[in-house]
Design a protein around this motif. Structure first.
Motif, short mmCIF file in Angstrom:
data_model
loop_
_atom_site.label_atom_id
_atom_site.label_comp_id
_atom_site.label_asym_id
_atom_site.label_seq_id
_atom_site.Cartn_x
_atom_site.Cartn_y
_atom_site.Cartn_z
N ALA A 56 0.82 -1.21 0.00
CA ALA A 56 0.00 0.00 0.00
C ALA A 56 0.86 1.26 0.00
N ALA A 57 2.05 1.18 0.60
CA ALA A 57 2.95 2.34 0.68
C ALA A 57 4.37 1.83 0.76
N VAL A 58 5.31 2.65 0.28
CA VAL A 58 6.72 2.29 0.33
C VAL A 58 7.55 3.48 0.77
N ALA A 59 8.67 3.17 1.40
CA ALA A 59 9.67 4.18 1.75
C ALA A 59 11.03 3.64 1.35
N ARG A 85 -4.57 5.90 0.57
CA ARG A 85 -4.21 7.11 1.32
C ARG A 85 -5.17 7.34 2.48
N LYS A 86 -4.66 8.05 3.46
CA LYS A 86 -5.43 8.42 4.67
C LYS A 86 -5.76 7.20 5.53
N ALA A 90 1.68 5.67 5.41
CA ALA A 90 2.88 6.52 5.35
C ALA A 90 3.37 6.88 6.75
N GLY A 91 2.44 7.18 7.64
CA GLY A 91 2.82 7.48 9.02
C GLY A 91 3.50 6.29 9.69
N ALA A 92 2.99 5.10 9.42
CA ALA A 92 3.61 3.89 9.97
C ALA A 92 5.01 3.70 9.42
N LEU A 93 5.20 3.98 8.14
CA LEU A 93 6.54 3.88 7.55
C LEU A 93 7.48 4.91 8.16
N ARG A 117 3.35 19.09 -2.89
CA ARG A 117 2.82 17.92 -2.17
C ARG A 117 2.28 18.31 -0.79
N HIS A 118 1.24 19.10 -0.75
CA HIS A 118 0.72 19.66 0.49
C HIS A 118 0.24 18.60 1.50
N ASP A 119 -0.41 17.55 1.02
CA ASP A 119 -0.83 16.49 1.95
C ASP A 119 0.37 15.84 2.60
N ALA A 120 1.43 15.61 1.83
CA ALA A 120 2.65 15.03 2.39
C ALA A 120 3.26 15.98 3.42
N HIS A 121 3.24 17.27 3.15
CA HIS A 121 3.82 18.24 4.09
C HIS A 121 3.06 18.21 5.41
#
Length: 141
Positions: A56-59, A85-86, A90-93, A117-121
């Motif tokens: 679902a997400a990667v870092a 998203r949401k 990403a927070g867990a990563l 990238r306002h949501d990321a900020h």
């Protein structure tokens, strides 16, 4: 959420997710080859899996040392599938990378983010990141 580190055998699982951030990557094989090359420089890739076990997400991050920040982890890539998203991936990563930085004895974690990238900020600021500088770049021929 289940977070796993991806190795050469399963890097391709992150291709669809990483394309959300890096749309210029058009081939899973090219993506895997690029990651393999970056791994020689310490690059690592971790994934947050959804309830069905899909990425679902990667870092993607690497250890760096420089004069201004000392030893730190630098996040090159952090992205979530638009459909996931949401949901906290990403927070867990980011929390996982924080823990890895502590485990490795790093002084902190750094990243750059596109100005659009306002949501990321919002996520980064809400996760304790600050904006200590502007990033400048220049193309040379």
């Amino acid at each position: 959420m289940n977070i796993i580190e991806l190795d050469d055998e399963n890097t391709a699982l992150a291709f669809d997710t990483i394309r959300e951030l890096r749309p210029h990557l058009t081939s899973a094989d090219d993506f895997v080859a690029a990651v393999r090359t970056q791994r020689k420089e310490g690059y690592r890739l971790v994934a947050s899996l959804d309830a069905d076990g899909r990425v679902a997400a990667v870092a993607g991050f690497r250890p760096l040392t420089n004069l201004y920040a000392g030893s730190h982890l630098y996040i090159d890539d952090l992205t979530t599938l638009s459909t996931a998203r949401k949901q906290g991936h990403a927070g867990a990563l980011l929390r996982w990378v924080d823990e890895e930085a502590r485990r490795l004895g790093c002084a902190g974690v750094h990243l750059d983010s596109g100005t659009h990238r306002h949501d990321a900020h919002r996520l980064y600021l809400g996760s304790g990141y600050v904006i200590p500088a502007f990033h400048f770049s220049k193309v040379v021929d």
